[in-house]
Design an enzyme around this catalytic site. Structure first.
Site, PDB file in Angstrom:
ATOM      1  N   GLU A  96      37.777   8.563  27.696  1.00 20.90           N
ATOM      2  CA  GLU A  96      37.685   9.723  26.796  1.00 20.90           C
ATOM      3  C   GLU A  96      38.759   9.676  25.714  1.00 20.90           C
ATOM      4  OE1 GLU A  96      35.545  12.420  26.440  1.00 20.90           O
ATOM      5  OE2 GLU A  96      34.246  11.285  27.764  1.00 20.90           O
ATOM      6  N   SER A 118      41.946   7.322  30.385  1.00 20.48           N
ATOM      7  CA  SER A 118      40.495   7.508  30.445  1.00 20.48           C
ATOM      8  C   SER A 118      39.821   6.990  29.183  1.00 20.48           C
ATOM      9  CB  SER A 118      40.224   9.005  30.578  1.00 20.48           C
ATOM     10  OG  SER A 118      38.883   9.286  30.239  1.00 20.48           O
ATOM     11  N   TYR A 144      40.367  17.169  27.106  1.00 22.11           N
ATOM     12  CA  TYR A 144      40.698  16.240  28.190  1.00 22.11           C
ATOM     13  C   TYR A 144      41.175  14.906  27.584  1.00 22.11           C
ATOM     14  CZ  TYR A 144      39.958  13.003  32.058  1.00 22.11           C
ATOM     15  OH  TYR A 144      40.124  12.025  33.006  1.00 22.11           O
TER      16      TYR A 144
HETATM   17  P1  GDP Z   1      32.023  12.138  31.830  1.00 25.07           P
HETATM   18  O1  GDP Z   1      31.741  10.845  31.158  1.00 25.07           O
HETATM   19  O2  GDP Z   1      33.390  12.200  32.419  1.00 25.07           O
HETATM   20  O3  GDP Z   1      31.701  13.292  30.968  1.00 25.07           O
HETATM   21  O4  GDP Z   1      31.061  12.149  33.129  1.00 25.07           O
HETATM   22  P2  GDP Z   1      29.789  13.045  33.503  1.00 25.07           P
HETATM   23  O5  GDP Z   1      29.244  12.441  34.739  1.00 25.07           O
HETATM   24  O6  GDP Z   1      30.112  14.494  33.538  1.00 25.07           O
HETATM   25  O7  GDP Z   1      28.769  12.829  32.285  1.00 25.07           O
HETATM   26  C1  GDP Z   1      28.244  11.567  31.996  1.00 25.07           C
HETATM   27  C2  GDP Z   1      27.156  11.679  30.959  1.00 25.07           C
HETATM   28  O8  GDP Z   1      26.016  12.343  31.503  1.00 25.07           O
HETATM   29  C3  GDP Z   1      27.531  12.479  29.700  1.00 25.07           C
HETATM   30  O9  GDP Z   1      27.101  11.739  28.597  1.00 25.07           O
HETATM   31  C4  GDP Z   1      26.727  13.757  29.819  1.00 25.07           C
HETATM   32  O10 GDP Z   1      26.354  14.290  28.550  1.00 25.07           O
HETATM   33  C5  GDP Z   1      25.501  13.255  30.548  1.00 25.07           C
HETATM   34  N1  GDP Z   1      24.767  14.318  31.244  1.00 25.07           N
HETATM   35  C6  GDP Z   1      23.463  14.608  31.094  1.00 25.07           C
HETATM   36  N2  GDP Z   1      23.105  15.645  31.869  1.00 25.07           N
HETATM   37  C7  GDP Z   1      24.217  16.034  32.534  1.00 25.07           C
HETATM   38  C8  GDP Z   1      24.467  17.061  33.486  1.00 25.07           C
HETATM   39  O11 GDP Z   1      23.600  17.823  33.888  1.00 25.07           O
HETATM   40  N3  GDP Z   1      25.758  17.138  33.965  1.00 25.07           N
HETATM   41  C9  GDP Z   1      26.751  16.280  33.555  1.00 25.07           C
HETATM   42  N4  GDP Z   1      27.990  16.387  34.073  1.00 25.07           N
HETATM   43  N5  GDP Z   1      26.524  15.310  32.628  1.00 25.07           N
HETATM   44  C10 GDP Z   1      25.287  15.184  32.134  1.00 25.07           C
END
Ligand code: GDP
Length: 329
Positions: free
Chosen positions: A133, A131, A155
């Site tokens: 990450e 990932s 993670y």
């Molecule tokens: P990730 O890259 O695996 O963490 O995928 P996510 O879809 O969970 O998050 C992508 C981005 O969206 C991150 O930078 C989060 O900080 C941002 N983000 C903003 N608002 C939200 C929210 O309400 N939910 C999630 N999951 N992410 C959010």
């Protein structure tokens, strides 16, 4: 007499990537086996929703992936030619709130699988789902296979530890094992907790008059978002090469959460600003240098490149979410 088809074993087969991968391998004539939790078999309407269409074409094996014996037994029964290790606790939390679960699902399980394959099916080709990450807070962008890893979530740490283990089994034990360092990839099968699906399902509900607001975290957060079916194609391509290696799979393009909002609400002819509120609960710390990948190596060696634009992915997701709500009404 026909030769028996090659066998693939997929952990995480019920997820977004696992289900697309199973469909792709079936279409190529593979015999597809999947590892699923026992509870999933008991609640197929919800937990097997992504594989309902292919349920009678695949073979499912119940196991907890953090149980070494049950994984060993499945590898022994299936004797796979290819194994795709996608199962993980995949939602990224920066809270470090359930360390044991994440480490045992994401790291120990990789170890159990690698050691079982080494003993029982050393010729099996393994794909491991790494990932972006793993780069966490990167010090350069775009990141490629040589960029410094600096994970900031458990993670990311668990994926990075598995990546090193995979590389060591390749070097020390000659296993054909690859890690795909995949950036975010989306589709109508994305989990609802991820920001793209959260937004597209909210846009669908608002369009149908079933909701009138959406709470989000940082809307300026940027990501490199691609299309899951294309990323699954890259996994298959890695195992078809003559030699195993690790690859960054990404679009190289950055978009913000706000861009996704704009795209999703444009698909239903609305202005997102009327519906969206920031809720501190969803705000996460953002790295100064963005996570954006350079997939030049995958393009050169695997002939892989991303094709779908984010706006068309988001539009597809909104339309699928509208259909889903209509079907369940
Ligand atoms: P990730 O890259 O695996 O963490 O995928 P996510 O879809 O969970 O998050 C992508 C981005 O969206 C991150 O930078 C989060 O900080 C941002 N983000 C903003 N608002 C939200 C929210 O309400 N939910 C999630 N999951 N992410 C959010």
């Amino acid at each position: 007499m026909h030769a028996s088809p090659p066998r693939a074993l997929i952990t995480g087969i019920t997820g977004q990537d696992g289900s697309y991968l199973a469909e792709m391998l079936l279409a190529k004539g593979w015999e597809v086996h999947g590892v699923v939790r026992r509870e999933a078999l008991e609640d197929p309407a919800h937990r097997l929703v992504n594989i309902i269409g292919i349920r009678d074409k695949i073979r499912l094996h119940a196991a907890n992936i953090d149980n070494p014996l049950s994984l060993y037994k499945i590898v022994s029964d299936v004797r796979p030619n290819q194994c795709y290790h996608l199962a993980a606790s995949s939602f990224v939390s920066y809270a470090f709130d359930d360390e044991n679960t994440i480490l045992s699902h994401n790291f120990s399980a990789t170890h159990y699988l690698l050691s079982s394959l080494k003993e029982l099916a050393p010729e099996c080709r393994l794909y491991f789902a790494g990932s972006s990450e793993m780069f966490g807070a990167p010090d350069e962008f775009p990141q490629n296979e040589k960029s410094r890893f600096n994970p900031r979530s458990l993670y990311g740490i668990s994926k990075l530890a598995s990546y090193h283990l995979v590389a060591n089994y390749r070097r020390q034990h000659g296993l054909f094992a690859c890690t795909g360092i995949l950036y975010n990839h989306e589709s109508p099968r994305r989990g609802f907790e991820y920001v793209t699906r959260k937004i597209t399902s909210a846009a669908a509900k608002i369009h149908l008059g079933l909701s009138d607001r959406l709470e989000l975290g940082n809307m300026s957060a940027r990501r490199d978002w691609g299309y899951a079916p294309e990323y699954v194609r890259a996994m298959v391509a890695m195992l078809e090469r003559d030699a195993p290696d690790d690859y960054v799979i990404a679009t190289g393009l950055l978009h913000s959460v706000e861009d996704v909002l704009r795209m999703a609400f444009a698909a239903v002819g609305k202005d997102y600003k009327q519906f969206v509120e920031v809720n501190a609960q969803y705000v996460r710390p953002e790295a100064d240098v963005p996570l954006v990948g350079d997939a030049a190596r995958a393009q050169k060696i695997l002939g892989w490149k991303p094709e779908r634009s984010l706006s068309s992915i988001i539009e597809e997701m909104v339309m699928a979410d509208i259909q889903l709500l209509k079907n369940s009404a």
